[in-house]
Design a protein around this motif. Structure first.
Motif, PDB file in Angstrom:
ATOM      1  N   THR A   1       0.833  -1.211   0.000  1.00  0.00           N
ATOM      2  CA  THR A   1       0.000   0.000   0.000  1.00  0.00           C
ATOM      3  C   THR A   1       0.862   1.253   0.000  1.00  0.00           C
ATOM      4  O   THR A   1       0.578   2.216  -0.726  1.00  0.00           O
ATOM      5  CB  THR A   1      -0.928   0.003   1.220  1.00  0.00           C
ATOM      6  OG1 THR A   1      -0.148  -0.188   2.417  1.00  0.00           O
ATOM      7  CG2 THR A   1      -1.969  -1.101   1.111  1.00  0.00           C
ATOM      8  N   THR A   2       1.914   1.252   0.803  1.00  0.00           N
ATOM      9  CA  THR A   2       2.837   2.403   0.829  1.00  0.00           C
ATOM     10  C   THR A   2       3.516   2.561  -0.519  1.00  0.00           C
ATOM     11  O   THR A   2       3.638   3.673  -1.051  1.00  0.00           O
ATOM     12  CB  THR A   2       3.899   2.208   1.930  1.00  0.00           C
ATOM     13  OG1 THR A   2       3.254   2.053   3.189  1.00  0.00           O
ATOM     14  CG2 THR A   2       4.846   3.403   1.981  1.00  0.00           C
TER      15      THR A   2
ATOM     16  N   TYR B   1       2.437   1.581  -3.410  1.00  0.00           N
ATOM     17  CA  TYR B   1       1.460   2.019  -4.396  1.00  0.00           C
ATOM     18  C   TYR B   1       1.299   3.536  -4.369  1.00  0.00           C
ATOM     19  O   TYR B   1       1.293   4.199  -5.423  1.00  0.00           O
ATOM     20  CB  TYR B   1       0.116   1.351  -4.138  1.00  0.00           C
ATOM     21  CG  TYR B   1      -1.007   1.923  -4.976  1.00  0.00           C
ATOM     22  CD1 TYR B   1      -1.132   1.592  -6.325  1.00  0.00           C
ATOM     23  CD2 TYR B   1      -1.906   2.820  -4.419  1.00  0.00           C
ATOM     24  CE1 TYR B   1      -2.145   2.137  -7.102  1.00  0.00           C
ATOM     25  CE2 TYR B   1      -2.920   3.371  -5.189  1.00  0.00           C
ATOM     26  CZ  TYR B   1      -3.034   3.032  -6.522  1.00  0.00           C
ATOM     27  OH  TYR B   1      -4.029   3.578  -7.287  1.00  0.00           O
ATOM     28  N   HIS B   2       1.174   4.120  -3.190  1.00  0.00           N
ATOM     29  CA  HIS B   2       0.979   5.564  -3.075  1.00  0.00           C
ATOM     30  C   HIS B   2       2.211   6.338  -3.574  1.00  0.00           C
ATOM     31  O   HIS B   2       2.083   7.356  -4.260  1.00  0.00           O
ATOM     32  CB  HIS B   2       0.662   5.949  -1.628  1.00  0.00           C
ATOM     33  CG  HIS B   2      -0.696   5.499  -1.171  1.00  0.00           C
ATOM     34  ND1 HIS B   2      -1.859   5.926  -1.782  1.00  0.00           N
ATOM     35  CD2 HIS B   2      -1.076   4.667  -0.176  1.00  0.00           C
ATOM     36  CE1 HIS B   2      -2.900   5.374  -1.183  1.00  0.00           C
ATOM     37  NE2 HIS B   2      -2.451   4.606  -0.197  1.00  0.00           N
TER      38      HIS B   2
END
Length: 248
Positions: A32-33, A35-36
């Motif tokens: 998730t990190t 991806y951002h």
């Protein structure tokens, strides 16, 4: 910022691109990190999302490289000097200096008779122990400073002729220093010779510069006798260009 830069490094080192999952694994971040961060880098055009979800380096990176190249090159007169010498001799010419404590190439003018060496571009800061221009600048350091430099950078073996121990390099530098021209024959790339001389040995570390020329090893017997005088001429012209025109 450091995490985003690390992502750029791992993507840039992949020839075919990486997926989010692969990037996350290599930079050791949660998906998730990752991806951002990747989404932001794509928005800013530092990364490109291609087919099958593979990310590659974007065009904005080349713009930053161009900015760095312009900063490192210095006055226009230096570029013009190398361009003229490369055209007249037919051999590629380089300028290098200490950048952030490392020997780095800051100007390149390639020519038709010298083999293309893809690594020797503006910003290249490896292999000082194996290149003539690196030897010239390392020779301006004290033995203790050289030992520290080599301990930090290592002495990678590029060819069978590469000097890979500090003691062998010290012997080589001692021999070459008395000649005023630093040389290597096939130590960085097989079949290529290089010669270099200093522009301003007594200058402060960040201002010391060296000029170099590369040529096919087979050309050395014929071109060698003229290298010394040609290099000294180039060094004088580069020194003059540095004093006549300030860097913008």
């Amino acid at each position: 910022m450091s995490r985003a830069l690390r992502i750029l490094e791992v993507v840039g080192s992949s020839r075919n691109g990486l997926t989010i999952k692969q990037i996350a694994r290599r930079v050791q971040l949660a998906q998730t990190t990752t991806y951002h961060l990747v989404r932001t880098l794509v928005y800013e055009k530092y990364l490109i999302k291609g087919q099958h979800g593979l990310f590659t380096v974007g065009l904005e990176v080349s713009d930053r490289y161009r900015d760095m190249s312009q900063t490192m090159r210095g006055p226009v007169g230096v570029t013009e000097t190398l361009r003229r010498q490369a055209a007249d001799s037919g051999y590629s010419h380089y300028v290098a200096r200490f950048v952030d404590g490392r020997v780095a190439i800051t100007e390149v003018q390639e020519a038709r008779l010298s083999p293309h060496t893809e690594d020797l571009i503006i910003g290249f800061d490896d292999g000082a122990h194996a290149t003539a221009v690196g030897k010239a600048l390392l020779a301006t350091l004290t033995p203790q400073e050289r030992r520290y430099y080599l301990r930090e950078t290592g002495m990678r073996r590029y060819t069978a002729r590469t000097l890979t121990t500090p003691s062998d390099l010290e012997i080589d530098l001692s021999r070459l220093s008395s000649q005023g021209v630093y040389t290597e024959t096939g130590q960085y790339r097989d079949g290529i010779a290089c010669a270099a001389t200093l522009v301003n040995r007594a200058a402060p570390l960040t201002e010391r510069m060296a000029v170099a020329v590369t040529l096919p090893l087979d050309d050395l017997p014929q071109a060698g006798p003229h290298l010394r005088s040609r290099l000294h001429t180039v060094a004088r012209e580069v020194a003059k260009a540095m004093t006549e025109e300030p860097v913008e």
